[in-house]
Design a protein around this motif. Structure first.
Motif, PDB file in Angstrom:
ATOM      1  N   UNK A  29      -6.061  51.975 -33.955  1.00  0.00           N
ATOM      2  CA  UNK A  29      -7.411  51.583 -33.534  1.00  0.00           C
ATOM      3  C   UNK A  29      -8.473  52.100 -34.463  1.00  0.00           C
ATOM      4  N   UNK A  30      -9.569  52.152 -33.936  1.00  0.00           N
ATOM      5  CA  UNK A  30     -10.941  52.599 -34.705  1.00  0.00           C
ATOM      6  C   UNK A  30     -10.772  54.322 -34.780  1.00  0.00           C
ATOM      7  N   UNK A  31     -10.969  54.913 -35.780  1.00  0.00           N
ATOM      8  CA  UNK A  31     -10.925  56.372 -35.909  1.00  0.00           C
ATOM      9  C   UNK A  31     -12.458  56.962 -35.653  1.00  0.00           C
ATOM     10  N   UNK A  32     -13.444  56.084 -35.375  1.00  0.00           N
ATOM     11  CA  UNK A  32     -14.775  56.622 -35.115  1.00  0.00           C
ATOM     12  C   UNK A  32     -15.434  55.741 -33.966  1.00  0.00           C
ATOM     13  N   UNK A  34     -16.739  55.014 -30.614  1.00  0.00           N
ATOM     14  CA  UNK A  34     -16.839  56.104 -29.434  1.00  0.00           C
ATOM     15  C   UNK A  34     -15.557  55.461 -28.143  1.00  0.00           C
ATOM     16  N   UNK A  72      -6.727  57.846 -43.393  1.00  0.00           N
ATOM     17  CA  UNK A  72      -7.575  57.856 -42.560  1.00  0.00           C
ATOM     18  C   UNK A  72      -8.876  58.592 -43.042  1.00  0.00           C
ATOM     19  N   UNK A  73     -10.095  58.333 -43.113  1.00  0.00           N
ATOM     20  CA  UNK A  73     -11.118  58.936 -43.406  1.00  0.00           C
ATOM     21  C   UNK A  73     -12.449  58.476 -42.862  1.00  0.00           C
ATOM     22  N   UNK A  74     -13.360  59.408 -42.510  1.00  0.00           N
ATOM     23  CA  UNK A  74     -14.538  59.234 -41.857  1.00  0.00           C
ATOM     24  C   UNK A  74     -14.583  59.600 -40.290  1.00  0.00           C
ATOM     25  N   UNK A  75     -15.360  60.649 -39.811  1.00  0.00           N
ATOM     26  CA  UNK A  75     -15.120  61.174 -38.732  1.00  0.00           C
ATOM     27  C   UNK A  75     -16.702  61.632 -38.174  1.00  0.00           C
ATOM     28  N   UNK A  76     -16.758  61.730 -36.907  1.00  0.00           N
ATOM     29  CA  UNK A  76     -18.054  61.719 -36.228  1.00  0.00           C
ATOM     30  C   UNK A  76     -18.347  63.320 -36.132  1.00  0.00           C
ATOM     31  N   UNK A  77     -19.601  63.718 -35.856  1.00  0.00           N
ATOM     32  CA  UNK A  77     -20.006  65.143 -35.739  1.00  0.00           C
ATOM     33  C   UNK A  77     -19.556  65.667 -34.432  1.00  0.00           C
ATOM     34  N   UNK A  80     -21.695  66.228 -31.144  1.00  0.00           N
ATOM     35  CA  UNK A  80     -22.354  65.103 -30.749  1.00  0.00           C
ATOM     36  C   UNK A  80     -21.288  64.366 -30.014  1.00  0.00           C
ATOM     37  N   UNK A  81     -20.074  64.213 -30.588  1.00  0.00           N
ATOM     38  CA  UNK A  81     -18.949  63.406 -29.626  1.00  0.00           C
ATOM     39  C   UNK A  81     -18.576  64.268 -28.537  1.00  0.00           C
TER      40      UNK A  81
END
Lengths: 465, 412
Positions: A29-32, A34, A72-77, A80-81
């Motif tokens: 699924x999505x890595x970003x 919520x 996979x690239x792209x992650x949240x702060x 915040x998460x």
């Protein structure tokens, strides 16, 4: 009389930016989004895990001066998460990596103290360092550190943060509506910290948090890293090794505690571990082999080869033998932002080992990369995996594991449903949370407030003299 | 239609136990709850029941002070606060529609970190995130970081040329900071993630962009590590009291908060901001201008004024504020808001004098009053904060640049 069974600590690592996360699987699924984080966190909490762990990145990796595009690239702060996850969980610890090089202690201490309040005592900080100019290009410090200064800054950073955490004793807010006294003391949070890397002073503005200060993790297993952990950390996030290597590491690190006046229980050893479960051991082995092929595509194998060879090998056939040409020695100009580059200090020697391995087992380039880029730590039926995990812990190769699944976000579902109940049956893993804070889960005592202790000592000395 | 074009927008500013310094001493105040998530969740739930556009959450790096530029050592007022971005994130999963706009100090923090934090707030709230960028000229806050020193000055010094130069430098830096935030949000095109199994590529690197920002205060390479957030660009706001900050509002933000004291004042400030907006070439973009008001609301004007007097007595001094202080009934306030709206304001940020009382007066009295007059929504009409404010979701500047050059190439 037999020794009482050690209790296993378990955590879930949110699958991140690396080639162990399989994004090509239909179940990925999505890595970003919520919802992915909510799923992993709720599964971990349902399984009574100690905490969820989140890694961090501060610059996208590059290879050949181009953004690396295969993983996979792209992650949240991180902060915040974790704060948002505190809203959808009640007990699960929330651990995040925060870099001590490209942050400032006042701000980080404020964020962790806030997270600890907002999660009612579930925050943990994995302190990491970096020094490279490459990452520094995203930050106003602009600069970077000499490599030899990074642990110095990390130590001073952590000490500064602890001074700030301890700058409130915990009893300063009176909030007496009748008398009109909100604070007991106008100097709450007062601090001054003047050392080589930091010159800061003022008043910290977050009251003492439920855990006093967050649980401190340290990652990495260099000599300096081990010493740093022994002096300052509550837990060490190590790499998985064999049972023997695990025991040696465990003994080495635990032996270092005494010289800092700490007992062996004050630092937990928690290696990262991966797993593959199957209905039979053969079934699990087959799944593991399939996952390894998904993790290392032909393209990934070539990119990995280039990182060691420090050359453009885009024309090399991944299904053919290793290149005959030797790696380029010297500064790695091919890959940026990758740990593997820093770990392979002697590329000629590593290449020699790989060639020996290829010859001995008759392996193609891709097969060599599959062999050398790690393996699944625990493969087998749930019963076999539960047995292996328990052996590690009971024989002091670790105190538990940080499980890194290869799928987002459902990667620990099966583990939670099959392995956890077996560990619970053996009496080596909790069936319910006992306490409410992460320190409770990890069996760590409330931290001493060093500032208060010193003040009280001074007061006693004054009284005595 | 539930929300006519002429309708106004409403936000509330949450801070401590309310904006009167003695508010914490009232029987219904919860000063002991200030450091718990439940306290903030309850307030935001109330604001959401009132269909408000968004809440702001105040913050500062240093301890609160009644003095403008230095600590005051007072012990009779609320002191201590949690990080506003984390507080907003903690509440996001517990709310559905309302926008969440925490304060972030830009003078001492890193735009790379705040950019990904606000993008993440936007992800965890499904498109309801924003930020209020705040400049800090306080020397004691600079000492918390130890990276720069700021000269000491007082409110009386503010008009001196050297102080104005200093202020202008701090706001220019803030403008650069906002530029970096926006470029980082745009640095991933919306469709950068491709998951192309055939080529083994997870992302299309042509759709990830270095921002290569070189400013006077900092340089940032990019791209962000966080993909483009749901709103594309989360809402950027700032509070402004004079010309230099008005320019920041006009050039850099989606929404500015101002503090006029009557309708003419509001008209003049709006005029100044619109002129700057036009000079900056942004006339085609919507920049909302909200009036800030500190409010005491009650059944009668006398009761509201009496509450203020009682609190002033507890505080030992009369309330003073940068914003106009309103005491009166919800109907009186509705009259004033509509009058000021005609002066060019597009909405209001109300600062409740006491919590939860004045917040409940806003949601349960003022909002129904405005709805009766057809001046406020009767249901949430959009899923994102930009949507509530009638702002479009912008395309990434880099995607736009790419498609412009593609069409230019095609026309050759």
């Amino acid at each position: 009389m037999s020794k009482p069974l050690k209790q296993i600590h378990l955590a879930a690592h949110f699958p991140g930016v690396n080639n162990t996360t399989v994004w090509s699987d239909p179940a990925a699924g999505s890595q970003i989004d919520f919802s992915s984080f909510v799923h992993l966190a709720r599964t971990a909490e349902r399984a009574k895990f100690d905490f969820l762990f989140l890694a961090e990145g501060l610059r996208l990796r590059e290879q050949g001066s181009q953004i690396y595009d295969l993983d996979v690239v792209g992650r949240p702060d991180t902060f915040t998460i974790l704060a948002a996850l505190a809203a959808v969980t009640d007990r699960l610890g929330l651990a995040g990596t925060i870099n001590s090089t490209f942050n400032e202690p006042y701000e980080v201490a404020r964020q962790f103290a806030s997270l600890d309040h907002l999660s009612a005592g579930r925050a943990a900080w994995n302190v990491v360092t970096s020094w490279d100019e490459f990452t520094g290009q995203n930050f106003r410090r602009g600069g970077f550190l000499a490599e030899e200064d990074r642990y110095e800054r990390a130590k001073q950073f952590l000490t500064a943060a602890q001074v700030l955490f301890d700058s409130w004793r915990g009893d300063e807010i009176v909030a007496d509506k009748e008398s009109g006294a909100f604070l007991a003391d106008p100097d709450v949070g007062r601090f001054q910290h003047r050392v080589s890397q930091f010159d800061i002073a003022g008043q910290f503005n977050v009251p003492r948090s439920p855990q006093g200060r967050p649980v401190i993790f340290q990652a990495g297993d260099s000599e300096e890293g081990r010493e740093f952990a022994a002096s300052s950390a509550d837990a060490i996030f190590s790499r998985y090794g064999t049972l023997e290597a695990g025991r040696a590491f465990y003994t080495d690190v635990k032996d270092r505690l005494a010289r800092y006046g700490r007992s062996r229980d004050e630092l937990l050893i928690l290696p990262a571990a991966t797993f593959v479960l199957g209905d039979t051991d053969a079934d699990a082995q087959e799944k593991a082999a399939l996952i390894r092929r998904q993790q290392v595509s032909g393209q990934t194998a070539i990119k990995f080869l280039e990182q060691l060879w420090n050359r453009d090998l885009s024309d090399h056939d991944p299904d053919g033998p290793l290149p005959e040409i030797d790696p380029l020695v010297g500064e790695n100009t091919i890959a940026k932002g990758r740990a593997s580059v820093r770990m392979n200090r002697d590329p000629l020697e590593v290449a020699r080992q790989w060639r020996e391995l290829a010859a001995a087992k008759n392996l193609s380039t891709r097969e060599v990369i599959i062999e050398v880029t790690g393996r699944q730590s625990f493969i087998g039926t749930p019963a076999k995996v539960a047995e292996a995990l328990n052996e590690f812990v009971q024989t002091d190769a670790s105190d538990g594991f940080i499980l890194a699944p290869h799928l987002t976000p459902g990667g620990i579902d099966e583990f939670a449903d099959t392995v956890v109940p077996l560990l619970q049956e053996r009496g080596v893993f909790r069936t319910e949370y006992v306490g409410t804070t992460l320190r409770d889960h990890l069996g760590l005592a409330a931290p001493r407030n060093r500032t208060r202790d010193e003040n009280e000592n001074r007061a006693e000395e004054r009284a005595a003299s | 239609m539930s929300h006519p074009e002429s309708a106004l927008h409403l936000a509330v500013a949450l801070d401590g136990t309310g904006w009167h310094p003695a508010a914490w001493r009232l029987p219904d105040a919860r000063p002991e709850g200030l450091f718990t998530a439940a306290y903030w969740a309850d307030l935001v739930a109330e604001a959401e029941r009132g269909l408000l556009d968004f809440v702001t959450i105040e913050d500062s790096l240093g301890l609160q002070s009644s003095a403008a530029f230095e600590p005051d050592r007072r012990t009779d007022q609320v002191r201590g606060r949690l990080d506003a971005v984390l507080t907003a994130a903690r509440i996001a999963p517990l709310s559905r529609h309302i926008g969440l706009v925490p304060t972030a100090t830009v003078t001492h923090t890193e735009p790379f970190h705040i950019s990904k934090a606000i993008a993440t707030l936007d992800f965890v709230s499904s498109g309801r995130g924003g930020v209020r960028v705040q400049v800090s000229g306080r020397p004691h806050e600079a000492e918390l970081f130890g990276r720069r020193t700021l000269p000491r000055f007082t409110l009386a010094d503010l008009q001196r040329p050297e102080v104005q130069t200093q202020v202008a430098e701090l706001f220019d830096e803030a403008a650069e900071y906002v530029e970096v935030l926006r470029r980082l949000w745009d640095s991933w095109e919306d469709d950068a993630e491709i998951r192309d199994v055939a080529t083994g590529r997870f992302v299309d690197r042509e759709k990830l962009h270095y921002i290569d920002f070189e400013g006077t205060a900092f340089s940032v390479k990019g791209p962000s590590i966080t993909p483009r957030p749901p709103q594309g660009q989360p809402l950027v706001t700032a509070l402004a009291h004079q010309s230099i900050p008005y320019r920041l509002v006009a050039r850099s933000t989606d929404l500015g908060f101002i503090t006029p004291h009557d309708a003419d004042d509001a008209r003049a400030i709006v005029g100044e901001i619109r002129a700057e907006q036009s000079a900056a070439g942004r006339s085609d973009q919507t920049v909302h201008i909200f009036g800030d008001l500190l409010v005491f609301l009650d059944d009668t004007p006398g009761a509201a004024a009496a509450r203020r007097d009682r609190l002033d007595e507890l505080a030992g001094t009369a309330l003073s504020s940068d914003a106009e202080v309103f005491t009166g009934t919800a109907a009186d306030l509705a009259d004033l808001l509509l009058e000021w709206q005609r002066a060019g304001l597009t909405g209001f940020r109300l600062r409740p004098a006491t919590l939860p009382y004045d917040l409940e007066q806003i949601t349960r009295r003022l909002v129904p009053e405005l709805q009766r007059r057809g001046a406020f929504r009767t249901g949430y009409e959009a899923d994102t904060l930009r949507g509530l404010l009638g702002l479009p979701r912008p395309e990434s500047r880099y995607a736009a640049a790419a498609s412009n050059s593609a069409s230019a190439a095609a026309s050759v």
